[in-house]
Design an enzyme around this catalytic site. Sequence first.
Site, PDB file in Angstrom:
ATOM      1  CE  LYS A   1      50.534  24.923 -51.852  1.00 48.90           C
ATOM      2  NZ  LYS A   1      49.546  25.136 -52.946  1.00 48.90           N
TER       3      LYS A   1
HETATM    4  C1  E4P Z   1      49.357  27.814 -54.808  1.00 47.49           C
HETATM    5  O1  E4P Z   1      50.179  27.528 -53.963  1.00 47.49           O
HETATM    6  C2  E4P Z   1      48.113  28.498 -54.418  1.00 47.49           C
HETATM    7  O2  E4P Z   1      47.366  27.608 -53.667  1.00 47.49           O
HETATM    8  C3  E4P Z   1      47.343  28.966 -55.618  1.00 47.49           C
HETATM    9  O3  E4P Z   1      48.220  29.454 -56.592  1.00 47.49           O
HETATM   10  C4  E4P Z   1      46.281  29.993 -55.315  1.00 47.49           C
HETATM   11  O4  E4P Z   1      45.811  30.459 -56.545  1.00 47.49           O
HETATM   12  P1  E4P Z   1      44.428  31.207 -56.728  1.00 47.49           P
HETATM   13  O5  E4P Z   1      44.571  32.579 -56.182  1.00 47.49           O
HETATM   14  O6  E4P Z   1      44.222  31.220 -58.216  1.00 47.49           O
HETATM   15  O7  E4P Z   1      43.390  30.407 -56.017  1.00 47.49           O
END
Ligand code: E4P
Length: 228
Positions: free
Chosen positions: A86
């Site tokens: 990522k």
């Molecule tokens: C996933 O890729 C993201 O990091 C995550 O869904 C962010 O989610 P949040 O807004 O609940 O922190």
Amino acid sequence: MDLLIDTANLEGIKRIYDVFPIEGVTTNPSILKQEGKNPLEQLKKIRAFIPHGAQLHVQVISQTAEQIIKEAEFILSELGDNTYIKIPVFNQGIKAMKILSSRGINTTATAIYTPMQGFIAGKAGAKYVAPYVNRLDNIGFDGVDVAKNIHDMLKRHKLETKVLAASFKNTQQVLTLCEYGVEAITAAPDVLEQLINHQITSIAINDFNNDFASLVGEGKTMLDLKKK
Ligand code: E4P
């Protein structure tokens, strides 16, 4: 639509895997912080638990393309196949995505707030782009709409990159994107569980059980009718 679990909590991952058809797990540094453990050890435990073919998305921290690539190679060497690197969509992140994807390494572009960020990450070869649906809603934009726009643009320009919509706080956001046809979503265990829970369904199940019990006896099932 593929379903992934957005948590590093092993109990939550086990609970969801036990019931749901799941394609993998996504994490980020904040999610790992919630567990308060050594992040690499925690990720190894997750990798050891999920099926071999399941995806594990792991975020890099480095700020230059060169360092991101080194970090990605290290993550892959520690966590093995089906690990998706990522990478946030900033200048050096896009450069790293371009290089890593040319080497056949799977990347997931993250922290996506605009359609063009998603499009450029797709052009850079990311396998997935992750628009933050609920975070967009919270700052006055329509997160579902942004995810739809990115999905449409990737298709229109014949890019193979898939949308992995992220940051969900309710099932309506997930439903709308499922109806629309985005390829994947990742959500926390409580949001995933709410996808099947419904009060009226519980009442219906209760009524069926009571009717069967009054016919055959308390606690009995069809198995009790087997001829001895
Ligand atoms: C996933 O890729 C993201 O990091 C995550 O869904 C962010 O989610 P949040 O807004 O609940 O922190």
